[in-house]
Structure formats: C-alpha cells, structure tokens
Design a protein around this motif. Structure first.
Motif, mmCIF file in Angstrom:
data_model
loop_
_atom_site.group_PDB
_atom_site.id
_atom_site.type_symbol
_atom_site.label_atom_id
_atom_site.label_comp_id
_atom_site.label_asym_id
_atom_site.label_seq_id
_atom_site.Cartn_x
_atom_site.Cartn_y
_atom_site.Cartn_z
ATOM 1 N N ARG A 9 -11.287 8.610 2.418
ATOM 2 C CA ARG A 9 -10.078 9.316 3.107
ATOM 3 C C ARG A 9 -8.853 8.863 3.239
ATOM 4 N N HIS A 10 -7.775 8.473 2.594
ATOM 5 C CA HIS A 10 -6.646 8.176 3.014
ATOM 6 C C HIS A 10 -5.989 9.415 4.284
ATOM 7 N N ASP A 25 -10.785 -4.033 10.841
ATOM 8 C CA ASP A 25 -9.276 -4.177 11.266
ATOM 9 C C ASP A 25 -9.312 -4.955 9.553
ATOM 10 N N GLY A 26 -8.108 -4.127 9.112
ATOM 11 C CA GLY A 26 -7.900 -4.511 7.528
ATOM 12 C C GLY A 26 -8.176 -4.748 6.859
ATOM 13 N N MET A 27 -8.064 -5.102 5.691
ATOM 14 C CA MET A 27 -8.655 -6.149 4.250
ATOM 15 C C MET A 27 -9.886 -6.437 4.599
ATOM 16 N N PHE A 70 -7.085 4.339 7.410
ATOM 17 C CA PHE A 70 -5.546 4.457 7.832
ATOM 18 C C PHE A 70 -4.558 3.882 6.819
ATOM 19 N N THR A 71 -4.119 4.707 5.859
ATOM 20 C CA THR A 71 -3.391 4.054 4.665
ATOM 21 C C THR A 71 -1.400 4.189 4.477
ATOM 22 N N PRO A 124 0.538 -3.552 0.890
ATOM 23 C CA PRO A 124 -0.182 -4.060 -0.021
ATOM 24 C C PRO A 124 -1.507 -4.685 0.130
ATOM 25 N N TYR A 125 -1.679 -4.888 0.831
ATOM 26 C CA TYR A 125 -3.670 -4.554 1.021
ATOM 27 C C TYR A 125 -4.388 -3.568 1.381
ATOM 28 N N CYS A 126 -3.599 -2.282 1.357
ATOM 29 C CA CYS A 126 -3.724 -1.705 1.095
ATOM 30 C C CYS A 126 -3.793 -1.095 -0.754
ATOM 31 N N HIS A 127 -3.335 -1.494 -1.182
ATOM 32 C CA HIS A 127 -3.778 -1.301 -2.830
ATOM 33 C C HIS A 127 -4.915 -1.841 -2.644
ATOM 34 N N ARG A 128 -4.924 -3.371 -2.563
ATOM 35 C CA ARG A 128 -6.220 -4.412 -2.767
ATOM 36 C C ARG A 128 -7.636 -3.513 -2.374
ATOM 37 N N PHE A 129 -7.424 -3.268 -0.956
ATOM 38 C CA PHE A 129 -8.681 -2.251 -0.357
ATOM 39 C C PHE A 129 -8.811 -0.949 -1.301
#
Length: 251
Positions: A154-155, A234-236, A127-128, A133-138
């Motif tokens: 699959r975002h 959950d999370g990065m 889930f994006t 910013p953590y989605c970008h890091r992932f």
C-alpha cells in the motif's frame, strides 16, 4: 526494542489515549505526577504488594510504582532476584502494543495506492515519492511476492524529494486507475506534474504530515506487522531484510 522503535516510539506517544480509569480515582501520588505532565496508560499489579502504572512523559516511557498504602510512589525499574527487568513487559503491553495498533489504524486511513491482491495475506505500508529511484527499486524487488498474490503493498504517496513531487503524487492518487498508473510509472512512463482537485492535493499534504510526524527521513520507508508487532524499515532493504518483510523466500 530494536526497530520497535527508537525514533518511532517518541512519535507514537502522540497517538496514545489515556486509560479509561478516571484520574480522580488514582492514588494521590499518581495524580501529583499527572499534574506535572505525566500521562498514564494503564495499571497492573506488581510484586511486593505494589501497584504499577505504565506512563510516558515527553516521549519517555516509565513505570510508576505505588506503595500498598497508596501514599507513596517510586519511579523506576524493578528487577527480580535474578536481575531480570520486570518493567519491560508492562511497558510493552500497556504502551507500545496499543500505540502500534493505533498507528496501524492511521496507516489504513491514510491515502494509498493498492499494489497487489486485496486478498493477500500480508500487507505492507510503504511511503513512496514519485521521484524516488529507491522506491522504484523496491517496487521491482517485490514483484515476485506481489504477483503471486502473497503480498499487497500500500503505497502511501508523499511528495518530499523534489519540488514537483507533491504534484506528481497527486496525479497518481487522482488517476482513474491509480494502481495501473503507478505500475506504468514504475515501468518507465513519466508523470506530468499537473494541478489536481483540492481534496486530492490535500491527501498528499496529509500523507506528508504523517511521514514527518513518524520521524521518517527517506523513501521508501515501510511499516509491516511481524508476529503481530509493528516493524519499521527505512530506505531500500537489503536482500535478507526484504525476504523477512515479504514473509519468506520469493515464490
């Protein structure tokens, strides 16, 4: 159950379907429990001549044991002479595994942007939020596996962090080339939050509903299969967990 799952288990109950056996054919004690709101997911032969029924009530898993004369029922945990819990295996087989399969199907039917090869042997739904910013890091951390064709992300695009997140998510989903647009966004291009056709905006709304229904609270939140069972992050993720999610060390 570990990550398989505390919060998610309760949400998954809403996805379950009842067993095909007609309720009228169940023993009277089971029918009485159904009348009280218990949902039966399947039956099995238990030790001692008992028949077991895997059930849930308001998100709580349980086993109902019916005596051989079908006149009495016991709700609880059965253990053997060594103290082993004999209830976990049927709960896992008859409730958790089918529910996980149904959830995986719902993820497949959600609205996502493919990131990586369609032939990749490993798929992760994440889930994006465009403002995360953590989605970008992932996204950056997963490049070695994605670019090697080993993993497809699959975002599932959601808008939950900022007031303009839903509009930005809709812009990405509605782009002529969503994967290229997402890549440009993660490479530094900003997104102008613009109105999209109603059906595209509705896709974001339904993704948001799924995000909330599953009890997620952070982005990225990721689901993937490990040894045929559903795992949740959950999370990065940290480095060790990332390698586990990707299925091995970076190529």
């Amino acid at each position: 159950m570990g990550l398989r799952f505390t919060r998610l288990a309760a949400a998954l109950v809403t996805l379950a379907t009842a067993t095909a056996t007609l309720a009228e054919e169940w023993p009277a004690p089971v029918r009485a429990l159904i009348a009280e709101g218990i949902e039966i997911h399947g039956e099995f032969q238990a030790p001692g001549g008992l028949t077991g029924y895997a059930a849930t009530h308001q998100g709580r898993e349980m086993i109902v044991y019916v005596t051989a004369d079908a006149k009495h029922a016991i709700v609880g945990t059965m253990i053997d002479a060594e103290g082993n819990d004999l209830s976990e295996a049927p709960l896992d087989e008859l409730i958790r595994a089918p529910q996980e399969g149904e959830l995986w199907q719902r993820l497949e039917e959600s609205h996502w942007i493919a990131d990586g090869s369609a032939d990749a042997p490993r798929i992760l739904y994440t889930f994006t939020d465009p403002n995360c910013p953590y989605c970008h890091r992932f996204w950056e951390a997963t490049r070695p596996w994605v670019e090697a064709g080993e993993v497809q992300l699959r975002h599932v695009m959601v808008g939950v962090l900022e007031p303009d997140s839903p509009a930005k998510a809709a812009v990405l989903l509605g782009a002529e080339d969503p994967e290229a647009s997402l890549q440009r966004h993660n490479s530094g291009d900003d997104i102008a939050a613009e109105a999209q056709p109603r059906d595209i905006e509705d896709q974001v709304y339904r993704n948001n509903q799924l995000f909330e229904e599953l009890g997620f609270y952070a982005t990225p939140s990721t689901l993937y299969l490990r040894d045929g069972r559903l795992e949740r992050v959950d999370g990065m993720p940290g480095e060790e967990r990332l390698v586990e999610m990707m299925g091995g060390e970076a190529p």
